[in-house]
Design an enzyme around this catalytic site. Structure first.
Site, PDB file in Angstrom:
ATOM      1  N   ASP A 253       0.852  -1.185   0.000  1.00  0.00           N
ATOM      2  CA  ASP A 253       0.000   0.000   0.000  1.00  0.00           C
ATOM      3  C   ASP A 253       0.890   1.238   0.000  1.00  0.00           C
ATOM      4  O   ASP A 253       2.071   1.161   0.352  1.00  0.00           O
ATOM      5  CB  ASP A 253      -0.863   0.034   1.274  1.00  0.00           C
TER       6      ASP A 253
ATOM      7  N   ASP B 275      -9.501  -5.825   1.971  1.00  0.00           N
ATOM      8  CA  ASP B 275      -8.187  -6.396   1.625  1.00  0.00           C
ATOM      9  C   ASP B 275      -8.059  -7.841   2.098  1.00  0.00           C
ATOM     10  O   ASP B 275      -7.099  -8.530   1.732  1.00  0.00           O
ATOM     11  CB  ASP B 275      -7.060  -5.573   2.277  1.00  0.00           C
TER      12      ASP B 275
ATOM     13  N   ASP C 193      -4.840  -3.034   4.809  1.00  0.00           N
ATOM     14  CA  ASP C 193      -5.368  -2.513   6.071  1.00  0.00           C
ATOM     15  C   ASP C 193      -6.885  -2.553   6.147  1.00  0.00           C
ATOM     16  O   ASP C 193      -7.454  -2.538   7.231  1.00  0.00           O
ATOM     17  CB  ASP C 193      -4.873  -1.087   6.334  1.00  0.00           C
TER      18      ASP C 193
END
Length: 1081
Positions: free
Chosen positions: A485, A796, A792
């Site tokens: 990310d 996901d 997070d």
């Protein structure tokens, strides 16, 4: 027998990174396939796990399988879980019938009974929540009445006073459940006793002791038996101590896993506390991905949906509202937002009862552990064969009269030797053979994995990584790509609004209200205060304003506060009708408000270009409504310019709505889809989230180590590209070619086959949804990559679950994401991800060091004893001496070598393939050189020692004692010095960093001291004699030569093709043909 079974085969594909679902299918039930060839254990079938256990050669099953999944307990655990769920559902159904009947005949729930300072008792609360008794809730005055009875505030929560919290814990219980006590030291001692060979040795020691006392008297006859018994007891105690220490480390790590941090309202302030500190009366905010930490009732909620599968066992999402307000501990928030009042904690909840009954950890094996069991089995078979051969030869020589005493006379003469002497001789021979088995079967080899994993996990905690699955530790060493990310991982997560546009006007500085019309400021404040999951707390003493929420929420709320927003007043001036929580698919969130003047406003906030596309007009800086058609290009250009400077662009818009069109009943309102077209643009803000210090270096280290870093972000391509350039993921603008940078929607439109090719090129994916991340993971795995993924959000979870290593963020990550992950990065920092890679490689490297060291000892000890037994009928290393060597090699060796910290050298290699041979050509070379040297020297001493050591002046018995002591002493010191060589199998300087490894140095020192004591002071027990200083120097000189020999050996080149390919290739070919009898070769 396939070579890969024992970790010897070369990699068929180095990455072996195909989808885990495919892997699990591949490993299914081929009766001819290798039981130890399990490349990953994350989704492996129970049948495969049973097969490798059945195939392993094990002397002590309770110890060998201690840290593997207990299949029987796992089945019992699932049955117990199902039973508790079934009972709970039956009881609830019966109570619902009873409640319905009571309502029909007008029976009223019992009034609340006082409990100390509070107006309702624990049992009444627990009963109401457990039974979902809505009539009881109404009897108590609804949620508002309950808050009064529990003396809490529906908005600001408890005041947080320590005395009040203590009272609540004493009266209503704490949010903990009783855990089954971990095994104590005596349990580990008992398990260490279970080794079959040690039991045989104890029996032999007892028989030897009885015969010795009978034939030689008490004064001299007890030494042989007692010395073996003492050596066995020492091995058991040291083994149990080592295992007990590991157990304590795992207990501490498990406790850390359960310690979830949650948000509660205390004194009007949102604060983070441990889940264990939640008390009855707490007010908790809930959002997507949260775990419900206790039983309770809903205070307020919007589109709140709960996944109750953890309690009911059914994958069913249950909507929660004022008609169905009861929330169960342990469930997950699937959608929406809300707040809850805690009514039951700990053992007073169904979740607490469930956890208390199944809280015992049933273990987990790792691929390396399985492969090492294969290695141990192969070595064990060789060792048993050798021990059997030695036993047969020694017994044959003994009964044919070829075994002689120290004076040269035969030990056994038919018709002359007494039965007691014959039995004593046989016992000694059996003892030697069994001791060879103890040394040859490396029980400690698979356990060395748990030792190094326990050590690594403890150290990784200090490096801000909490390991949830043991196997992830070692799999990370094989990672070939990391899909990271952007926000909070590559960047600092410290967001601030640095640019703002109101209408066509750029506000500089962005919080200068004089440049914005008051009507626009008012609408911005209204939207910021309601369209958020954050909170603003203004201390009464005039301290700094505290803003909580996600980083983006905090940035926008802080900006609104600077514009003059009064959070509490703005919230009280309007009523929330409906909420559309921020959605990572649509990349926006909205809220419908009913103002004091009965006007309805719908506020939206989200990705700038997406919200802009829904706008048809905008309010300029003077508060006038303007059509957006002519100025759309201006806004798009503003967004692109901000994104190019690595700013996150967020647009804020609203819409007036007719109150008549708002659904009137609660059920329709809950299903209402907020209008998202014809919006009025209020502002576009640019939020700065700078790159983390050191992230550039961390990315460079990864790339040099053969690990490709890819950025997967929800931000637009321009922002993603700017951050990627800043972080070093993209070297320069010239790197942007082909599909290097791609949007999620473009990637998902490719066919599955094309995605596999495109995935290899991707370095940056922008505007990606969680499903795009999942598709990328699968495509990379099919292309042979071992994929690590950071995530997070709740959405996901599939990608984290599917990835070879799922890395959840500890600060921003939801509980759903954390539960789907293998490792939690506690500081959300990419630098910590790189440290995990180092530790993963260190696990594999440390195991290889230990294997090289242990196999050298095995080979040398076996050859020396076999050659000596066959040629002379006696062995130079007796049972007690071999047990001491086993202790050095097994427990102490594992402690010394399996706890080496990672070095920079590990990150200068390519990733370790999951099917990489455990014993590399470099290790074979080192092993053969050292073993050949030791065997040669010690056999020369065995057969020519009397003349070489100038012992001809001694009696035959005395010379033999000195010679055998010299052989034993030299052999032990060879292992001590070779332990240094094992530290660096492929480096010349084996002493690098050795002084920093205090455990290694301590074990070496202890081994040397104990060896001196054994030789000089314990001669009667170990059948040794004191050596002169010259012989001590000679022993050390012979042993220390292993250092220069290792340097010379490392200059010898090795082929890249693994040695096992030549040794086992034909067998593997035969096996593959057997698997496909109907196919042509």
């Amino acid at each position: 027998m396939s070579s890969s079974r024992h970790g010897l085969l070369p990699p068929r594909d180095v990455g072996a990174g195909h989808s885990k679902t495919d892997a699990a299918t591949d490993e299914e039930d081929d009766s001819l396939s290798d039981p130890f060839d399990i490349s990953q254990t994350k989704h492996v079938s129970l049948k495969s796990l049973k097969r490798w256990r059945q195939a392993a050669l094990v002397l002590n099953a309770s110890r060998r399988f201690r840290y593997t999944l207990d299949l029987q307990k796992e089945e019992e655990k699932q049955k117990r879980r199902q039973m508790i769920r079934s009972h709970a559902q039956v009881i609830r159904a019966a109570l619902l019938f009873k409640l319905a009947a009571e309502q029909d005949i007008g029976i009223i729930a019992s009034p609340p009974r006082c409990n100390g300072d509070y107006g309702i008792g624990r049992e009444q609360l627990a009963s109401m929540t457990r039974d979902h008794n809505f009539s009881a809730l109404e009897q108590y005055g609804g949620v508002k009445g309950l808050t009064n009875l529990l003396k809490t505030n529906i908005v600001s929560g408890l005041n947080g006073d320590d005395i009040d919290l203590l009272k609540r814990r004493n009266l209503y219980g704490s949010n903990t459940y009783p855990l089954k006590k971990g095994r104590n030291f005596l349990n580990f001692l008992w398990e260490a006793w279970q080794d079959l060979t040690l039991i045989i040795l104890i029996v032999a020691a007892a028989a030897s002791l009885a015969l010795g006392i009978k034939t030689e008297g008490v004064d001299d006859g007890w030494y042989d038996g007692a010395s073996i018994a003492f050596a066995v007891i020492l091995v058991i105690i040291v083994t149990a101590t080592s295992d007990y220490r590991q157990s304590l480390q795992f207990q501490n790590l498990n406790k850390e896993k359960r310690n979830i941090q949650i948000e509660v309202m205390r004194g009007g302030r949102a604060v983070k506390i441990s889940i264990f500190d939640v008390v009855v009366g707490d007010i908790l905010p809930l959002k997507i991905g949260d775990q419900v930490p206790a039983d309770g009732v809903l205070v307020t909620g919007h589109s709140l949906a709960i996944d109750e599968s953890s309690m009911t066992g059914e994958s069913k999402i249950v909507r929660k509202d004022q008609k169905s307000p009861f929330l169960m501990s342990g469930c997950k928030v699937a959608d929406g937002v809300g707040t809850m009042l805690v009514t039951g904690v700990g053992i007073n909840t169904e979740w607490g009862l469930l956890m208390a009954s199944i809280s015992e950890d049933t273990g987990e094996e790792t691929p390396l552990q399985v492969r090492l069991n294969g290695v141990a089995t192969l070595i064990g078979i060789v060792g048993l064969t050798v021990a059997g051969l030695v036993l047969a030869v020694l017994l044959g020589r003994f009964f044919t009269g070829h075994t002689t005493k120290s004076d040269g006379s035969p030990e056994f003469m038919k018709g002359q030797t007494s039965v007691g002497d014959a039995v004593d001789g046989v016992i000694k021979i059996i003892t030697i053979a069994v001791t060879i088995v103890v040394v040859a079967v490396p029980e400690g080899l698979p356990l060395a994995v748990t030792l190094t994993l326990a050590y690594s996990m403890r150290k990784m905690m200090a490096d801000k990584a909490l390991v949830r699955r043991l196997s992830a530790c070692e799999t990370m060493g094989s990672a070939t790509t990391i899909c990271s990310d952007k926000t909070g991982t590559l960047t600092t997560n410290q967001m601030t609004v640095v640019e703002a546009y109101a209408g066509r006007k750029k506000i500089d500085p962005p919080d200068d209200t004089s440049q914005i019309h008051p009507a626009v400021v008012s609408l911005l404040s209204e939207g910021a205060a309601h369209n958020t999951t954050g909170n603003v707390f203004v201390p009464k003493d005039g301290g700094d304003v505290e803003v909580t929420g996600s980083p983006t929420e905090r940035a926008i709320l802080s900006w609104a506060v600077k514009l003059g927003m009064k959070f509490d007043i703005a919230r009280s001036d309007a009523t929330v009708l409906h909420v559309f929580p921020f959605n990572s698919q649509k990349k926006r969130g909205g809220v419908a408000l009913k103002r004091m003047d009965s006007q309805v406003h719908i506020h939206w906030k989200g990705a700038a270009e997406i919200v802009l596309a829904s706008c048809t007009s905008y309010l300029d800086s003077n508060g006038h409504l303007q059509l957006i058609e002519d100025d759309e290009d201006f806004f798009k250009l503003a967004i692109d310019e901000m994104a190019a400077r690595s700013l996150r662009c967020v647009a804020i818009a609203y819409k007036s709505y007719e109150i008549e069109n708002v659904p009137s009943n609660e059920e329709s309102l809950d299903q209402w889809v907020l209008p998202e077209n014809d919006l009025v643009l209020l502002a576009i803000v640019g939020i700065k989230d700078p790159c983390r210090p050191g992230v550039n270096e961390a990315v460079r280290v990864c790339q040099e180590a053969g690990v490709k870093v890819r950025m997967v972000t929800g931000d637009n391509l321009q922002t993603a590209k700017a951050i990627a350039l800043e972080c070093g993921i993209l070297g320069s603008e010239s790197d942007v070619t082909g599909h290097t940078i791609i949007e999620g929607k473009v990637f998902r439109e490719f066919s599955e086959k094309d995605r596999e090719q495109v995935a290899k090129e991707i370095k940056v994916m922008g505007r990606s949804s969680p499903n795009d991340k999942l598709l990328l993971v699968k495509a990379l795995q099919k292309g042979g990559d071992v994929v690590a993924v950071t995530g997070d959000g709740t959405n996901d979870a599939p990608a984290l679950h599917e990835a070879d290593i799922g890395l959840a963020m500890g600060i921003q990550g939801t509980e759903v994401a954390k539960e789907s992950s293998d490792i939690i990065i506690l500081d959300d920092n990419f630098g910590s991800v790189v440290k995990v890679v180092r530790w993963g490689r260190s696990v594999f490297a440390n195991i290889q060091k230990f294997i090289q060291f242990q196999l050298t000892v095995n080979v040398a000890a076996l050859i020396i004893n076999v050659v000596a037994a066959v040629s002379s009928g006696s062995v130079p290393l007796n049972a007690v001496q071999l047990l001491w060597v086993n202790l050095i090699m097994d427990t102490l060796g594992a402690l010394a070598l399996a706890t080496e910290p990672p070095t920079d050298h590990l990150m200068q290699r390519l990733p370790v393939g999951r099917r990489e041979p455990l014993i590399t050509n470099i290790m074979w070379r080192n092993l053969f050189i050292q073993a050949f040297y030791q065997v040669t020297v010690l056999l020369v001493l065995n057969f020519r020692g009397t003349s070489i050591l100038h012992l001809k002046s001694y009696t035959r018995e005395g010379a033999n004692d000195v010679k055998n002591t010299m052989i034993f002493n030299t052999f032990v010191f060879c292992q001590i010095f070779n332990e240094f060589n094992a530290r660096k199998p492929d480096e010349i300087n084996v002493f690098s960093g050795v002084t920093k490894n205090y455990l290694f140095m301590g074990i070496i020192a202890i081994t040397c001291i104990l060896q001196i004591i054994i030789i000089e002071f314990l001669g009667k027990f170990t059948s040794t004699v004191s050596l002169s200083w010259k012989l001590w120097l000679a022993s050390i000189a012979i042993a220390i030569f292993s250092w220069p020999l290792a340097i010379i050996g490392k200059k010898i080149p090795v082929t890249k093709t693994p040695l096992s390919w030549y040794l086992m290739g034909p067998i593997q070919l035969l096996r593959s043909r057997l698997r496909r009898p109907g196919r042509c070769s």
